[in-house]
Design a protein around this motif. Structure first.
Motif, PDB file in Angstrom:
ATOM      1  N   GLY A 216      34.257  88.115 -69.394  1.00  0.00           N
ATOM      2  CA  GLY A 216      32.754  87.776 -69.236  1.00  0.00           C
ATOM      3  C   GLY A 216      32.039  87.563 -70.390  1.00  0.00           C
ATOM      4  N   TYR A 217      31.043  86.797 -70.223  1.00  0.00           N
ATOM      5  CA  TYR A 217      30.046  86.660 -71.295  1.00  0.00           C
ATOM      6  C   TYR A 217      29.532  88.033 -72.084  1.00  0.00           C
ATOM      7  N   THR A 218      29.367  87.567 -73.427  1.00  0.00           N
ATOM      8  CA  THR A 218      29.091  88.796 -74.053  1.00  0.00           C
ATOM      9  C   THR A 218      27.708  89.357 -73.679  1.00  0.00           C
ATOM     10  N   ASN A 219      27.566  90.786 -73.611  1.00  0.00           N
ATOM     11  CA  ASN A 219      26.449  91.424 -73.060  1.00  0.00           C
ATOM     12  C   ASN A 219      26.429  91.249 -71.392  1.00  0.00           C
ATOM     13  N   ALA A 220      27.422  91.024 -70.842  1.00  0.00           N
ATOM     14  CA  ALA A 220      27.256  91.007 -69.410  1.00  0.00           C
ATOM     15  C   ALA A 220      27.639  92.316 -68.956  1.00  0.00           C
ATOM     16  N   GLY A 221      27.937  93.448 -69.623  1.00  0.00           N
ATOM     17  CA  GLY A 221      28.046  94.761 -69.242  1.00  0.00           C
ATOM     18  C   GLY A 221      29.498  94.982 -68.894  1.00  0.00           C
ATOM     19  N   LYS A 222      30.385  94.194 -69.454  1.00  0.00           N
ATOM     20  CA  LYS A 222      32.001  94.425 -69.124  1.00  0.00           C
ATOM     21  C   LYS A 222      32.081  96.096 -69.640  1.00  0.00           C
ATOM     22  N   SER A 223      31.895  96.443 -70.968  1.00  0.00           N
ATOM     23  CA  SER A 223      32.148  97.688 -71.388  1.00  0.00           C
ATOM     24  C   SER A 223      31.755  98.747 -70.676  1.00  0.00           C
ATOM     25  N   THR A 224      30.245  98.602 -70.298  1.00  0.00           N
ATOM     26  CA  THR A 224      29.566  99.403 -69.466  1.00  0.00           C
ATOM     27  C   THR A 224      30.568  99.974 -68.069  1.00  0.00           C
ATOM     28  N   PHE A 225      31.029  98.766 -67.525  1.00  0.00           N
ATOM     29  CA  PHE A 225      31.592  98.603 -66.193  1.00  0.00           C
ATOM     30  C   PHE A 225      33.107  99.586 -66.561  1.00  0.00           C
ATOM     31  N   PHE A 226      33.599  99.035 -67.511  1.00  0.00           N
ATOM     32  CA  PHE A 226      34.893  99.724 -68.023  1.00  0.00           C
ATOM     33  C   PHE A 226      34.851 101.329 -68.110  1.00  0.00           C
ATOM     34  N   ASN A 227      33.610 101.774 -68.865  1.00  0.00           N
ATOM     35  CA  ASN A 227      33.435 103.346 -68.991  1.00  0.00           C
ATOM     36  C   ASN A 227      33.231 103.867 -67.607  1.00  0.00           C
ATOM     37  N   ARG A 228      32.661 103.005 -66.870  1.00  0.00           N
ATOM     38  CA  ARG A 228      32.408 103.551 -65.351  1.00  0.00           C
ATOM     39  C   ARG A 228      33.483 103.791 -64.616  1.00  0.00           C
ATOM     40  N   LEU A 229      34.396 102.920 -64.942  1.00  0.00           N
ATOM     41  CA  LEU A 229      35.657 102.953 -64.166  1.00  0.00           C
ATOM     42  C   LEU A 229      36.741 103.852 -64.708  1.00  0.00           C
ATOM     43  N   THR A 230      36.809 103.980 -65.973  1.00  0.00           N
ATOM     44  CA  THR A 230      37.726 104.751 -66.811  1.00  0.00           C
ATOM     45  C   THR A 230      37.456 106.180 -67.188  1.00  0.00           C
ATOM     46  N   GLY A 231      36.161 106.284 -67.388  1.00  0.00           N
ATOM     47  CA  GLY A 231      35.388 107.666 -67.874  1.00  0.00           C
ATOM     48  C   GLY A 231      35.296 107.546 -69.266  1.00  0.00           C
ATOM     49  N   SER A 232      35.667 106.551 -69.881  1.00  0.00           N
ATOM     50  CA  SER A 232      35.982 106.421 -71.364  1.00  0.00           C
ATOM     51  C   SER A 232      34.499 106.229 -71.905  1.00  0.00           C
ATOM     52  N   ASP A 233      34.549 106.210 -73.339  1.00  0.00           N
ATOM     53  CA  ASP A 233      33.278 105.896 -74.219  1.00  0.00           C
ATOM     54  C   ASP A 233      33.461 104.922 -75.195  1.00  0.00           C
ATOM     55  N   VAL A 234      33.967 103.760 -74.790  1.00  0.00           N
ATOM     56  CA  VAL A 234      33.942 102.457 -75.301  1.00  0.00           C
ATOM     57  C   VAL A 234      32.609 102.031 -75.742  1.00  0.00           C
ATOM     58  N   GLY A 266      34.000  89.564 -75.499  1.00  0.00           N
ATOM     59  CA  GLY A 266      33.208  88.720 -74.663  1.00  0.00           C
ATOM     60  C   GLY A 266      32.953  87.379 -75.419  1.00  0.00           C
ATOM     61  N   PHE A 267      32.840  86.485 -74.356  1.00  0.00           N
ATOM     62  CA  PHE A 267      32.703  85.139 -74.608  1.00  0.00           C
ATOM     63  C   PHE A 267      31.281  84.513 -74.987  1.00  0.00           C
ATOM     64  N   VAL A 268      31.212  83.562 -75.440  1.00  0.00           N
ATOM     65  CA  VAL A 268      29.766  82.914 -75.742  1.00  0.00           C
ATOM     66  C   VAL A 268      30.018  81.408 -75.662  1.00  0.00           C
ATOM     67  N   SER A 269      28.792  80.895 -75.410  1.00  0.00           N
ATOM     68  CA  SER A 269      28.838  79.235 -75.506  1.00  0.00           C
ATOM     69  C   SER A 269      29.125  78.814 -76.995  1.00  0.00           C
ATOM     70  N   ASP A 270      29.640  77.779 -77.071  1.00  0.00           N
ATOM     71  CA  ASP A 270      30.009  77.226 -78.426  1.00  0.00           C
ATOM     72  C   ASP A 270      30.935  78.154 -79.269  1.00  0.00           C
ATOM     73  N   LEU A 271      31.965  78.966 -78.707  1.00  0.00           N
ATOM     74  CA  LEU A 271      32.468  79.912 -79.547  1.00  0.00           C
ATOM     75  C   LEU A 271      33.250  79.025 -80.481  1.00  0.00           C
ATOM     76  N   PRO A 272      33.204  79.475 -81.764  1.00  0.00           N
ATOM     77  CA  PRO A 272      33.876  78.692 -82.699  1.00  0.00           C
ATOM     78  C   PRO A 272      35.267  78.424 -82.412  1.00  0.00           C
ATOM     79  N   THR A 273      36.000  77.465 -82.669  1.00  0.00           N
ATOM     80  CA  THR A 273      37.472  77.046 -82.163  1.00  0.00           C
ATOM     81  C   THR A 273      38.198  77.869 -83.275  1.00  0.00           C
TER      82      THR A 273
END
Length: 452
Positions: A216-234, A266-273
Motif C-alpha cells: 500500500g501507499y505509505t501512511n495508508a495504515g498497513k502497520s496498524t492493520f498488521f498489528n490489529r491482525l497479529t497483536g504485534s507492536d510494529v 510503503g510505496f510513494v509516488s515517484d519512488l526513486p528508481t
C-alpha cells in the motif's frame, strides 16, 4: 582530501529550517489533488525532522534545463529564504546535478530534491543490516552521478602509481572508483542476504501455510492493520515511511489454521528508481506471496492516484493482479490474487462513508475497515480467507472412530463442512488446499465410507 563516501556536506540536519518548493505541471493537476500533493511533500520533510517554515507552490509551463524554475519564480522565493533563516530548500521534484548546483548558487543555501529527501528518510529509518545496506547502495547510486557537481575538489589530480608516476587520475575518477568498489561490496553482501532469504522462503513454501503480503501507499495504515491482525507492536505512526524493514508474523484465519502475514515498506509516488532496485530482494516477498492485500487510505483525496502508484510499482516487480479492463492478452506470467482493504473509514463523514460503502458493495474483493477502531477487521479476515481457499477442493473422507489425530488434523488445516456419523466412524465433508490434501493422503490414505 574530502572522501565522498564519508563527507557530511550533503547530510540533512534534523531541525533545520526548510523552505518547500512544490512545482506543478499541467499533467499533475489533472491526476492529483494539488493540496494533497503539497501536504505529502510537507509530510516527507517532517518525516526527516525538518522545520518547514514556508511553502511555495509553483505552476510550470516548461522545465528549464539550467534551474527547473523560472527566473521570476527564483526571485520570488529568495526573499523568504533570508526572512525565515532558511537552511535548506526542498524541491518536490527530481533535479539534475546541474539544476541542483545552480539553484544552490541562486538561493545561497543547500538544495535537495525529492529523491534525495526520500533517501535521507530511508537512511534514518532502516533498522536491519540488510535494510541499511540497501539504503547505502541506493544513496551511492544516486550520489555517483552528482560527483561532478557536488564537490569543488574533484578536478584535482593525484599522483600516478608505481615508479613512473605520470599524470595520474583526477580526484573525480578516484572518487568514482571508490564508490564503484563500495557498491560492488554491498551488492555481494545483499546477494548473500538474498540467498539466505530464498532458503527461508523455500522452507516456508515446504510448510503448509499460505503467505499474505500487505502492500500500500505509505501512511495508508498497513502497520496498524498488521498489528490489529497479529497483536504485534510494529511501529505504526501517522507518518510517512514509519516502517521500512519487512516484518512477518503468523495469524489464524477462518478455515485456515495458520497463515504468514508480511508487512512491507510503503510505496510513494515517484519512488526513486535506485530504491526500487536496492529493495528488490526485500520486495521479492511480495512476488512469492499467495495473496496480496492492498491497504488503501480510502478517504484520502488522492486515493485513486495512490492506487495507480502502488499498481505501477507492483508491475515493475513483475506482479500483476487481475484488474478491470485488462484482457487475457495482457495477463502476466506471475498473477497473484489481490484484494483491497479500504482503511480509515472512521475518518469519513456520513455522506462520504455512504458513498464508499455503496462502491464497496458492488465488489467482491473489497472490505471496509478502520484499523484503529477495529471496525470491519473481522470481515477483512473472512475476505482474506475466502480468497485463499478459493482453490480448495471439497473432499468426502471416512475416518474410523479411533482416528482422532486425523480428525484433529483436518479441523486444524481445512474447513470441515459436515460431520456425519457412520456405523464404523465419521464421514467428513472437508474443503482442503490441494497441498494439504496431498499431505493428508501421505499421512492417512483417504478411505471412502463403507457400503452396507
Amino acid at each position: 582530501m574530502i572522501d565522498p563516501l564519508t563527507d557530511n556536506e550533503d547530510e540533512v540536519t534534523r531541525g533545520a529550517a526548510a523552505l518547500l518548493v512544490v512545482p506543478e505541471w499541467h499533467s499533475q493537476r489533472l491526476s492529483r489533488d494539488v493540496d494533497a500533493r503539497a501536504e505529502e511533500a510537507r509530510g516527507l520533510a517532517l518525516a526527516i525532522g525538518l522545520d518547514v517554515v514556508a511553502v511555495h507552490m509553483l505552476r510550470l509551463r516548461q522545465t528549464r534545463a539550467a534551474t527547473l524554475l523560472g527566473v521570476g519564480q527564483i526571485e520570488a522565493i529568495t526573499p523568504d529564504i533570508a526572512a525565515h533563516g532558511v537552511q535548506l530548500v526542498v524541491v518536490d521534484a527530481s533535479l539534475t546535478a546541474i539544476q541542483q548546483r545552480n539553484l544552490e548558487t541562486a538561493f545561497g543555501t543547500k538544495v535537495i530534491d525529492r529523491t534525495g529527501l526520500i533517501l535521507e528518510i530511508f537512511g534514518e529509518r532502516a533498522a536491519t543490516a540488510e535494510g541499511r545496506l540497501q539504503v547505502e547502495l541506493a544513496h551511492l547510486d544516486y550520489q555517483a552521478g552528482r560527483l561532478v557537481r557536488s564537490w569543488t575538489h574533484l578536478e584535482r589530480q593525484r599522483g600516478g602509481f608505481g615508479f613512473l608516476g605520470g599524470p595520474g587520475e583526477t580526484q573525480i575518477e578516484a572518487d568514482r572508483r571508490m564508490i564503484r568498489n563500495r557498491m560492488a561490496r554491498i551488492r555481494r553482501s545483499l546477494e548473500d542476504a538474498r540467498r539466505t532469504r530464498q532458503l527461508q522462503r523455500a522452507k516456508r513454501q515446504r510448510a503448509p501455510w499460505p503467505v499474505i503480503a500487505l502492500v500500500g501507499y505509505t501512511n495508508a495504515g498497513k502497520s496498524t492493520f498488521f498489528n490489529r491482525l497479529t497483536g504485534s507492536d510494529v511501529m505504526a505512526e501517522d507518518m510517512l515511511f514509519a516502517t521500512l524493514d519487512p516484518t512477518m508474523r503468523e495469524i489464524g484465519l477462518p478455515g485456515i489454521d495458520k497463515a504468514i502475514l508480511s508487512d512491507t515498506v510503503g510505496f510513494v509516488s515517484d519512488l526513486p528508481t535506485q530504491l526500487v532496485a536496492a529493495f528488490r530482494a526485500t520486495l521479492e516477498e511480495v512476488t512469492t506471496a499467495d495473496l496480496i492485500v492492498h491497504v488503501r487510505d480510502i478517504v484520502h483525496p488522492d486515493s485513486e492516484a495512490q492506487y495507480d502508484d502502488v499498481r505501477a510499482i507492483l508491475n515493475s516487480l513483475g506482479v500483476n493482479g487481475p484488474q478491470d479492463g485488462e484482457g487475457e492478452d495482457q495477463a502476466p506470467s506471475n498473477v497473484i490474487p489481490q484484494i483491497e482493504i479500504w482503511n480509515k473509514i472512521d475518518t469519513a463523514d456520513a455522506e462520504a462513508r455512504a458513498a464508499i460503502a455503496e462502491m464497496a458493495a458492488r465488489r467482491s474483493d473489497v472490505a471496509m475497515i478502520s484499523a484503529v477502531t477495529g471496525e470491519g477487521v473481522e470481515a477483512a479476515r473472512i475476505l482474506m480467507a475466502s480468497h485463499l481457499t478459493a482453490l480448495h477442493e471439497t473432499q468426502r473422507i471416512f475416518l474410523a472412530f479411533d482416528q482422532g489425530e486425523a480428525m484433529a488434523w483436518l479441523h486444524a488445516r481445512g474447513e470441515v463442512l459436515s460431520d456425519e456419523v457412520d456405523g464404523e466412524g465419521h464421514v467428513l465433508t472437508v474443503r482442503l488446499d490441494p497441498a494439504d490434501k496431498a499431505r493428508f493422503e501421505r499421512l492417512w490414505p483417504i478411505r471412502h465410507a463403507p457400503t452396507s
